[in-house]
Motif scaffolding. Structure first.
Motif, PDB file in Angstrom:
ATOM      1  N   ALA A   1       0.710  -1.461   0.339  1.00 42.58           N
ATOM      2  CA  ALA A   1       0.156   0.261  -0.226  1.00 42.58           C
ATOM      3  C   ALA A   1       0.946   1.378  -0.410  1.00 42.58           C
ATOM      4  CB  ALA A   1      -1.060  -0.334   1.462  1.00 42.58           C
ATOM      5  N   PRO A   2       0.224   2.555  -0.557  1.00 43.00           N
ATOM      6  CA  PRO A   2       1.391   3.745  -0.872  1.00 43.00           C
ATOM      7  C   PRO A   2       1.354   4.083   0.503  1.00 43.00           C
ATOM      8  CG  PRO A   2      -1.052   3.564  -1.996  1.00 43.00           C
ATOM      9  CD  PRO A   2      -0.399   2.772  -1.760  1.00 43.00           C
ATOM     10  N   ASP A   3       1.063   3.883   1.700  1.00 45.33           N
ATOM     11  CA  ASP A   3       1.361   4.100   3.080  1.00 45.33           C
ATOM     12  C   ASP A   3       1.990   3.032   4.063  1.00 45.33           C
ATOM     13  OD1 ASP A   3      -0.673   2.561   3.859  1.00 45.33           O
ATOM     14  OD2 ASP A   3      -2.053   3.921   4.736  1.00 45.33           O
ATOM     15  N   GLY A   4       2.164   2.175   3.161  1.00 42.71           N
ATOM     16  CA  GLY A   4       3.119   1.197   3.544  1.00 42.71           C
ATOM     17  C   GLY A   4       2.266   0.328   4.596  1.00 42.71           C
ATOM     18  N   LYS A   5       0.998   0.832   4.881  1.00 47.38           N
ATOM     19  CA  LYS A   5       0.284  -0.003   6.082  1.00 47.38           C
ATOM     20  C   LYS A   5      -0.233  -1.919   5.919  1.00 47.38           C
ATOM     21  CE  LYS A   5      -0.598   4.455   8.929  1.00 47.38           C
ATOM     22  NZ  LYS A   5      -1.464   4.998   9.076  1.00 47.38           N
ATOM     23  N   SER A   6       0.107  -1.600   4.811  1.00 47.14           N
ATOM     24  CA  SER A   6      -0.594  -3.400   4.320  1.00 47.14           C
ATOM     25  C   SER A   6       0.467  -3.767   2.600  1.00 47.14           C
ATOM     26  CB  SER A   6      -1.939  -3.476   3.849  1.00 47.14           C
ATOM     27  OG  SER A   6      -2.535  -2.868   3.512  1.00 47.14           O
ATOM     28  N   PHE A   7      -0.381  -4.718   2.648  1.00 52.47           N
ATOM     29  CA  PHE A   7       0.846  -5.110   1.331  1.00 52.47           C
ATOM     30  C   PHE A   7       0.109  -6.535   1.583  1.00 52.47           C
ATOM     31  CE2 PHE A   7       2.839  -7.322   4.939  1.00 52.47           C
ATOM     32  CZ  PHE A   7       2.980  -8.446   4.997  1.00 52.47           C
ATOM     33  N   TRP A   8       0.356  -8.011   0.217  1.00 45.88           N
ATOM     34  CA  TRP A   8      -0.494  -8.324  -0.208  1.00 45.88           C
ATOM     35  C   TRP A   8       0.465  -9.836  -0.663  1.00 45.88           C
ATOM     36  CZ3 TRP A   8      -5.536  -9.943  -1.078  1.00 45.88           C
ATOM     37  CH2 TRP A   8      -6.171  -8.847  -0.954  1.00 45.88           C
ATOM     38  N   LEU A   9       0.046 -10.857   0.262  1.00 47.22           N
ATOM     39  CA  LEU A   9       1.390 -12.142   0.447  1.00 47.22           C
ATOM     40  C   LEU A   9       0.992 -12.922  -0.485  1.00 47.22           C
ATOM     41  CD1 LEU A   9       3.371 -13.349   2.168  1.00 47.22           C
ATOM     42  CD2 LEU A   9       1.625 -14.240   3.450  1.00 47.22           C
ATOM     43  N   ALA A  10       1.638 -14.073  -0.726  1.00 43.75           N
ATOM     44  CA  ALA A  10       1.238 -14.630  -1.943  1.00 43.75           C
ATOM     45  C   ALA A  10       1.831 -16.471  -1.503  1.00 43.75           C
ATOM     46  CB  ALA A  10       1.840 -14.262  -3.602  1.00 43.75           C
ATOM     47  N   TRP A  11       1.603 -17.268  -1.647  1.00 42.94           N
ATOM     48  CA  TRP A  11       1.796 -19.052  -1.417  1.00 42.94           C
ATOM     49  C   TRP A  11       0.758 -19.816  -2.058  1.00 42.94           C
ATOM     50  CZ3 TRP A  11      -2.527 -16.283   0.803  1.00 42.94           C
ATOM     51  CH2 TRP A  11      -2.800 -17.169   2.198  1.00 42.94           C
ATOM     52  N   SER A  12       1.007 -20.993  -1.889  1.00 44.87           N
ATOM     53  CA  SER A  12       1.100 -21.746  -2.631  1.00 44.87           C
ATOM     54  C   SER A  12       0.037 -22.629  -1.883  1.00 44.87           C
ATOM     55  CB  SER A  12       2.143 -22.925  -3.995  1.00 44.87           C
ATOM     56  OG  SER A  12       0.991 -23.747  -3.679  1.00 44.87           O
ATOM     57  N   ASP A  13      -0.339 -23.284  -1.844  1.00 44.13           N
ATOM     58  CA  ASP A  13      -1.094 -24.664  -0.948  1.00 44.13           C
ATOM     59  C   ASP A  13      -1.108 -26.097  -1.532  1.00 44.13           C
ATOM     60  OD1 ASP A  13      -2.276 -26.513   0.912  1.00 44.13           O
ATOM     61  OD2 ASP A  13      -3.884 -24.620   1.663  1.00 44.13           O
ATOM     62  N   ILE A  14       0.026 -26.968  -1.067  1.00 40.50           N
ATOM     63  CA  ILE A  14       0.061 -27.938  -1.647  1.00 40.50           C
ATOM     64  C   ILE A  14      -0.556 -28.975  -0.816  1.00 40.50           C
ATOM     65  CG2 ILE A  14       1.953 -27.757  -3.246  1.00 40.50           C
ATOM     66  CD1 ILE A  14       3.727 -28.011  -1.621  1.00 40.50           C
ATOM     67  N   LYS A  15      -2.290 -28.494  -0.266  1.00 38.91           N
ATOM     68  CA  LYS A  15      -2.526 -29.996   0.358  1.00 38.91           C
ATOM     69  C   LYS A  15      -2.791 -31.227  -0.327  1.00 38.91           C
ATOM     70  CE  LYS A  15      -6.604 -28.967   1.011  1.00 38.91           C
ATOM     71  NZ  LYS A  15      -7.891 -28.916   1.274  1.00 38.91           N
ATOM     72  N   GLY A  16      -2.760 -32.271  -0.032  1.00 44.58           N
ATOM     73  CA  GLY A  16      -3.302 -33.303  -0.982  1.00 44.58           C
ATOM     74  C   GLY A  16      -1.552 -33.998  -1.845  1.00 44.58           C
ATOM     75  N   ILE A  17      -0.886 -33.229  -1.256  1.00 46.48           N
ATOM     76  CA  ILE A  17       1.051 -33.738  -1.577  1.00 46.48           C
ATOM     77  C   ILE A  17       1.110 -34.757  -1.175  1.00 46.48           C
ATOM     78  CG2 ILE A  17       2.316 -32.383  -0.204  1.00 46.48           C
ATOM     79  CD1 ILE A  17       4.317 -32.533  -2.157  1.00 46.48           C
ATOM     80  N   ARG A  18       1.202 -35.463   0.002  1.00 41.67           N
ATOM     81  CA  ARG A  18       1.133 -37.120   0.629  1.00 41.67           C
ATOM     82  C   ARG A  18      -0.080 -38.094  -0.177  1.00 41.67           C
ATOM     83  NH1 ARG A  18       3.756 -36.135   5.266  1.00 41.67           N
ATOM     84  NH2 ARG A  18       3.757 -38.297   6.149  1.00 41.67           N
ATOM     85  N   GLU A  19      -0.830 -37.884  -0.748  1.00 45.62           N
ATOM     86  CA  GLU A  19      -1.482 -38.261  -1.422  1.00 45.62           C
ATOM     87  C   GLU A  19      -1.127 -38.456  -2.740  1.00 45.62           C
ATOM     88  OE1 GLU A  19      -4.218 -37.102   2.531  1.00 45.62           O
ATOM     89  OE2 GLU A  19      -2.897 -36.049   0.958  1.00 45.62           O
TER      90      GLU A  19
END
Length: 401
Positions: A335-353
């Protein structure tokens, strides 16, 4: 820092990694590992592929960097070395991309052994090896060496996994003329949780002899730098117990545990780091339980780092089956005021199956008559077993002291 569950959304992009940098042309560049990215229809499965992103979270538009050197599973021999996109930086109209590679061990998890550096001066249209030659060459087993790699077979395999500090669009928030690169100190617990780093003048990124490694603190409190990699010292140490020591799949690898995302928040004048450790099962295999997630802040790229958030069971959406993987702070979406941001990730739920049924995919792949059929089969299995293997994003709010 507060994760806003109500803002969670899926931006597609099959795969994981999502290391990102903000280019001079206003686009963000994103690396996707082990997937097809945003191709529609998906036609190939890549070890690593670069994409460009325009717009904000609400209207993000993705386009493939089609001239990125091919790392397609369908066109490379299965026994060939694999290269995965890690540290990425846009600076002074140039894009740098590190790609890491593995050893050939069969009696233990395969270890990360090296990092190859390539670059582009025309927004991804043309790519060069570190020595300035083109086209990019993916060295085979007998060709891998420090002659061709930025790092290869270093002590304890340090710096074989790298992440680069992001400092605004085209690195424009930088003031001291240095690029800062973070690495892991090894492949096993006790080393992989140690964060090491080096700095290099922007103009000398391609020259390994110009790298200066963080080597500890002077009695005055100032950081010390040394050109001898043997003098390196951890700049931060993450908790132990979050690195797998065996694998779900025979001949598989130690996963990306503790590879950080570090971004400068220019509005607040603070460096932010997100990082995750892999939740291991009782047998030492990966993803046996939810991951560890932490956020840290610092006044300088080298710390000291102060932890401001910790979760020992990172479960986006409050899903206990979640296996969230490799968090990335998106530098173009602070955010321009620095008070928030966006976090990205991958969810590999199911990898053990998936690991349990991997023989089914191997059997199906053996029947493929063309590279396209091969890719289609692999992509179909991954979609069915791990539907969360995509770019998931969520807003994180900062609560200031």
């Amino acid at each position: 820092m507060v994760r806003r569950e109500d803002t969670t959304r899926n931006l597609g992009g099959m795969g994981f990694g999502y290391q990102s940098t903000w280019g001079a042309d206003g686009r963000a560049y994103v690396m996707v590992n082990d997937g097809a990215g945003w191709a529609d229809p998906a036609t190939e499965f890549f070890n690593a592929r670069m994409w460009a992103v325009r717009g904000d979270v609400e209207n993000a538009q993705f386009s493939e960097i089609s001239n990125f050197p091919s790392l397609s599973y369908a066109t490379r021999p299965r026994e060939a070395p694999r290269y995965f996109g890690i540290g990425l930086l846009a600076v002074r109209e140039r894009i740098y991309q590190f790609l890491n590679t593995l050893d050939r061990a069969e009696d233990r998890p395969r270890h990360w052994t090296g990092a190859k550096l390539i670059y582009s001066d025309d927004n991804g249209l043309t790519w060069f090896n570190q020595d300035g030659s083109t086209p990019v060459i993916w060295q085979d087993w007998g060709e891998q060496s420090r002659e061709h790699f930025a790092f290869f077979n270093e002590p304890d395999n340090c710096f074989s996994m790298l992440s680069i500090l992001q400092m605004g669009r085209n690195y424009s928030a930088n003031r001291d003329g240095y690029i800062y690169v973070y690495g892991l100190n090894g492949n096993v617990d006790g080393l992989m949780n140690q964060l090491v780093m080096y700095r290099v003048p922007i103009a000398d990124m391609l020259d390994r002899t110009s790298y200066e490694y963080f080597s500890g603190w002077h009695s005055s409190g100032a950081p010390m730098w040394d050109k001898d990699i043997a003098a390196r010292s951890p700049v931060h140490v993450f908790p132990r117990g979050w690195v797998n020591d065996t694998n779900l799949f025979p001949g598989d690898l130690v996963v990306e545990s503790w590879l950080p995302s570090v971004v400068y928040n220019e509005a607040l004048g603070v460096y932010m780091m997100a990082n995750a450790g892999i939740g291991c099962g009782p047998d030492g295999t990966e993803f046996g339980k939810p991951s560890y997630l932490g956020f840290w802040v610092s006044d300088t790229p080298w710390g000291p780092w102060r932890q401001v958030h910790e979760e020992t069971a990172w479960t986006p959406g409050n899903d206990p089956a979640s296996r969230a993987y490799v968090p990335r702070i998106m530098p173009q979406w602070i955010a321009p005021d620095g008070k928030s941001f966006w976090l990205a990730w991958s969810d590999i739920k199911g990898i053990r199956e998936f690991g349990r049924d991997e023989a089914l995919m191997t059997e199906a792949l053996a029947k493929a008559k063309t590279p396209q059929e091969h890719s289609d089969i692999e992509l179909d299995f991954l979609r069915r077993y791990m539907p969360g293997m995509r770019m998931n994003i969520q807003r994180v709010d900062l609560k200031l002291d």
